[in-house]
Design a protein around this motif. Structure first.
Motif: not given
Lengths: 182, 653
Positions: A22-23, A26, A29-30, A36-37, B292, B295-296, B306, B308-309, B311-312, B315
């Motif tokens: 997951f890390w 992510l 994604m950044q 994922p979409r 989760l 987080s998108g 959503n 990602p930041a 999300g971090v 996580l």
């Protein structure tokens, strides 16, 4: 460590692997390397397939060669029978107003119906080709309508969106891709 | 002013939660009675502070304080009061507050109801709950502050997603969250047990009511969500194997397993390590599922904002909670003593089978939900896993669960034989076969089998009670005396098992549903989905914050009065969104379901359904929750472990 201890550490290992995955996602994604979409199109990064489409009223038809005349173009597949196309239309009108050239292909649509559609909802298109048999769509690997392709000045597909363009897609995906083309 | 007060209360709650996390656990470690005794007070203090904060948020929503960013983005002055209140938790920031509030309530409940727990154990449990609270309150303050101000304040707000403006959804998140978060208590007990290095029967007895309560709420929450999807989304389905739905199903599956394995710990002191692991896994899945989504990463219709930041941070938080607890498990679990032994064919054996199967189903669902992501990450291959995969893998695993859940309760502990157990419930099997055969005359093989299975579960649940009171084998008076002496928990278990049977019957019925999309002109009569429908007229109506197009239709049934239905399509004025309001008429055994679509040249596109047994799906969920609630009322669960009652030492501060 004996077997029992190994066994009891296994859940931690599984969780750690999942966490690491997951890390990575992510981070991707950044950075924009993992989406994922997104749905990839086999044609992204490839030149547009060869075609020569007849005109769809009120526009003028075009060929694949005309797409590669040095200026980037947003190529939009639509149909009058498609409900999401109606939802998407105001966004296309706004994009056209902001100066983005949009060319369209009417997909599997009788000529009069497509013309009515544009008459009723407005015309954001510079050129409109008619793909009544849907052959060109097959060459493009179309997954449905509406679907949009960003074609660069050399006629290569640079970006693609399967589905209606809404505010967030335009802001977060289309605009960056458009700016990247210069 | 009020939002600042809420912000301050939130910060105060965060500070108190840190104190709640550190002081009692340190106290229990150093055997400092004063710190141990401080635990309940800290838990209540945190609850109070967070309660004030949540109240301030609701207040800001109710009075339309659009200077609060969260209110401006999600509310609107035209919105009905009910949705102004429920809207406070209908968005990301507010839902985190709700989540933390329920967690604080759990802490308060342990403080309030746990008076007969040994002081050190209670202090550790409250401490672990405080540590989880601390993480989420920090998350709220640092990344998702609901009290952020907006200046200049807009004149009106952007309004809530109209799909969420629905009474069913108003109560779905609190219910679901209460279920998710409730599993924090068994989790905290598991961590406390690992810290203490001791798991025994009384531990099992304390864990069970908390698990049961969360399980009931989660069952209701899932059923409510599925029901909402059925009538509000207008797709006519009840379960879509959407990642967010799966995220709620996973803790339910492992929670159900935990519920059953805790029985074995309580009665036989076996399966201890496994039960501790299940408690950790259930809460971990609850956390991962809810967070989760935000987080998108997961692709779903339930899109929260959503980022990602964010999300971090999530996580990292999950890493601390899940990783930390599993690390503790890896270090301390080998020290836990092994418990009683039993033969494979026994009540324990049946419960182990239940655990293995439920966890296999959970593993399959995780795999199906995560596979697209992992294949994208590792193989760079985009694909999606849909309902066919889940149906093909979950059903074969569910069938043995259904078969065993009826046989298990009639088997004795320690050692049993299969044949005598089967002979005791022969008549349940007979009923199941008969129902299956009758269904076969009207339905294809698979639904008929499912109807038989449902009958097996319902009749088997009755057989369990009949067997316990030796009905027809003892004189009626003796049986009645046994019936009165039976613990309420026995009825609870039977009712919950029957409830699953009811749900299975509903799902089997739904697989026979008929639907048709038709184009109808006003004044026209048509045949669709096995019924005669007439579209009388199409009219316009105005609601508080929407305009509505209503189809007035009648279902014409021979020998019965016509049935009037009014499906509609709503266009919300502030957000340019339309929703479909399905019209549903239920007879208890079937739903007649109509959706109004677009209009074309004076004719309306309508989707018409006939859904046999559909209401049973959610009715079964309710019955399961009622069964669980009955078990909760059992006297045994209210009395703590008799042997370990401790008198708290008087502490002077």
């Amino acid at each position: 460590m004996n077997r029992r201890q190994v066994l009891l550490t296994a859940p931690l290992g599984v969780a750690a692997l999942g966490g690491a995955a997951f890390w990575t996602m992510l981070r991707g994604m950044q950075r924009g390397t993992f989406d994922p979409r997104g749905v990839p199109s086999p044609i992204t990064g490839q030149p547009v397939p060869h075609f020569d489409l007849p005109a769809q009223a009120p526009g003028q038809g075009f060929t694949s060669a005309e797409l590669a005349q040095g200026k980037p173009v947003l190529l939009n597949f639509f149909a009058s029978w498609c409900v999401p196309c109606v939802q998407e239309h105001p966004a296309l009108l706004a994009l056209a107003k902001s100066g983005m050239p949009i060319w369209a292909i009417a997909y599997k649509d009788p000529e009069d119906k497509a013309a009515q559609f544009i008459q009723r909802h407005g015309d954001p298109y510079q050129r409109i080709g008619r793909d009544t048999p849907g052959r060109v769509a097959i060459d493009f690997g179309l997954s449905g309508v509406p679907e949009s392709f960003l074609v660069d000045g050399g006629g290569v597909v640079r970006w693609h969106w399967p589905g209606p363009l809404d505010a967030s897609v335009i802001q977060d995906r289309l605009q960056p891709a458009w700016r990247a083309l210069g | 002013m009020i939002p600042e007060l809420g912000h301050f209360a939130l910060a105060l709650a965060c500070a108190l939660s840190f104190a709640q996390a550190i002081l009692p656990i340190y106290g229990a470690w150093r055997r400092d009675e004063r710190l141990i005794a401080a635990a309940p007070g800290l838990a209540c203090g945190q609850l109070l502070a967070l309660g004030v904060s949540a109240f301030c948020l609701v207040w800001s929503n109710v009075v339309d304080d659009f200077s609060v960013l969260n209110v401006a983005e999600n509310s609107n002055s035209l919105k009905p009061l009910l949705y102004k209140i429920t809207g406070s938790w209908g968005n990301h920031e507010g839902s985190i507050i709700l989540w933390a509030l329920i967690l604080a309530l759990c802490g308060g409940a342990v403080a309030g109801f746990g008076r007969n727990l040994p002081g050190a154990l209670r202090a550790r449990v409250i401490g672990v709950l405080g540590a989880s609270s601390a993480g989420f309150l920090l998350f709220s303050l640092l990344t998702s502050n609901p009290f952020t101000r907006l200046w200049p304040a807009p004149i009106d707000g952007r309004d809530m997603n109209p799909l969420l403006q629905d009474p069913g959804l108003a109560f779905h998140p609190p219910m679901l969250y209460a279920g998710y978060v409730g599993f924090a208590v068994p989790f905290a007990f598991a961590i406390a047990a690992l810290l203490e290095g001791r798991v025994d029967a009384s531990w099992g007895r304390w864990v069970r009511p908390w698990t049961l309560a969360s399980w009931c709420l989660l069952t209701c929450g899932i059923a409510l969500g599925s029901w909402w999807a059925y009538y509000e989304l207008g797709w006519g389905g009840f379960w879509f194997w959407d990642p967010v739905e799966n995220a709620s199903l996973l803790p339910w599956l492992t929670g159900t397993a935990l519920l059953h394995s805790a029985i074995v710990v309580e009665k036989r002191e076996a399966l201890k390590i496994w039960t501790v692991l299940l408690a950790i896994a259930t809460f971990s899945l609850s956390l991962s599922g809810t967070f989760l989504v935000r987080s998108g990463i997961l692709n779903s219709v339930h899109a929260f904002a959503n980022d990602p930041a964010r999300g971090v941070f999530i996580l990292g938080l999950l890493g601390v909670v899940i990783g930390g607890s599993l690390l503790l498990f890896a270090i301390r679990a080998p020290a836990l003593s092994a418990g009683g032994i039993f033969a494979p064919v026994s009540r324990e054996g049946a419960l182990v089978l239940n655990n293995v199967l439920l966890c296999s189903i959970a593993a399959v669902v995780i795999t199906g939900t995560m596979y697209p992501l992992f294949s994208d990450l590792i193989l760079h291959d985009k694909l999606s896993v849909g309902a066919p995969f889940f149906n093909a893998t979950v059903i074969p695993l569910a069938v043995p669960v259904f078969a065993a859940m009826t046989i298990g309760p009639v088997m004795p502990w320690k050692r049993a034989a299969l044949l005598p157990a089967l002979l005791r419930i022969w008549w349940a099997a007979l009923i199941a076969v008969m129902v299956g055969l009758i269904a076969l005359t009207k339905a294809p093989v698979l639904p008929a089998l499912a109807f038989g299975g449902a009958a097996w579960m319902i009749a088997g649940a009755a057989a369990d009670i009949v067997e316990r009171i030796r009905l027809f084998r003892l004189p009626a008076g003796n049986s009645m005396a046994r019936l009165r002496g039976l613990p309420i928990a026995a009825f609870g278990a039977a009712i919950a098992h029957a409830g699953l049977g009811v749900t299975v019957a509903g799902i089997a019925g739904m697989s026979l549903a008929r639907q048709q999309v038709v184009l109808v002109h006003p004044g026209e009569q048509i045949q669709a989905a096995g019924l005669t429908w007439a579209l009388d007229s199409l009219t316009d109506r105005t609601g508080p914050n929407y305009n509505e197009r209503v189809a007035n239709i009648r279902v014409i049934r021979p020998g019965e009065p016509d049935l009037e239905m009014h499906p509609s399509r709503r266009a919300f004025t502030t957000q340019t969104v339309t929703t479909t309001e399905a019209a549903i008429h239920t007879t208890g055994f079937a739903d007649i379901y109509a959706v109004l679509g677009e209009e074309r040249d004076g004719a309306a596109v309508m989707r018409l359904h006939y859904n046999p047994m559909a209401p049973w799906i959610w009715l079964g969920g309710l019955v399961m929750a009622i069964g669980g609630g009955l078990s909760l009322a059992d006297r045994r669960l209210r009395v703590g472990a008799p042997a370990r009652k401790t008198v708290p030492l008087g502490v002077s501060a």
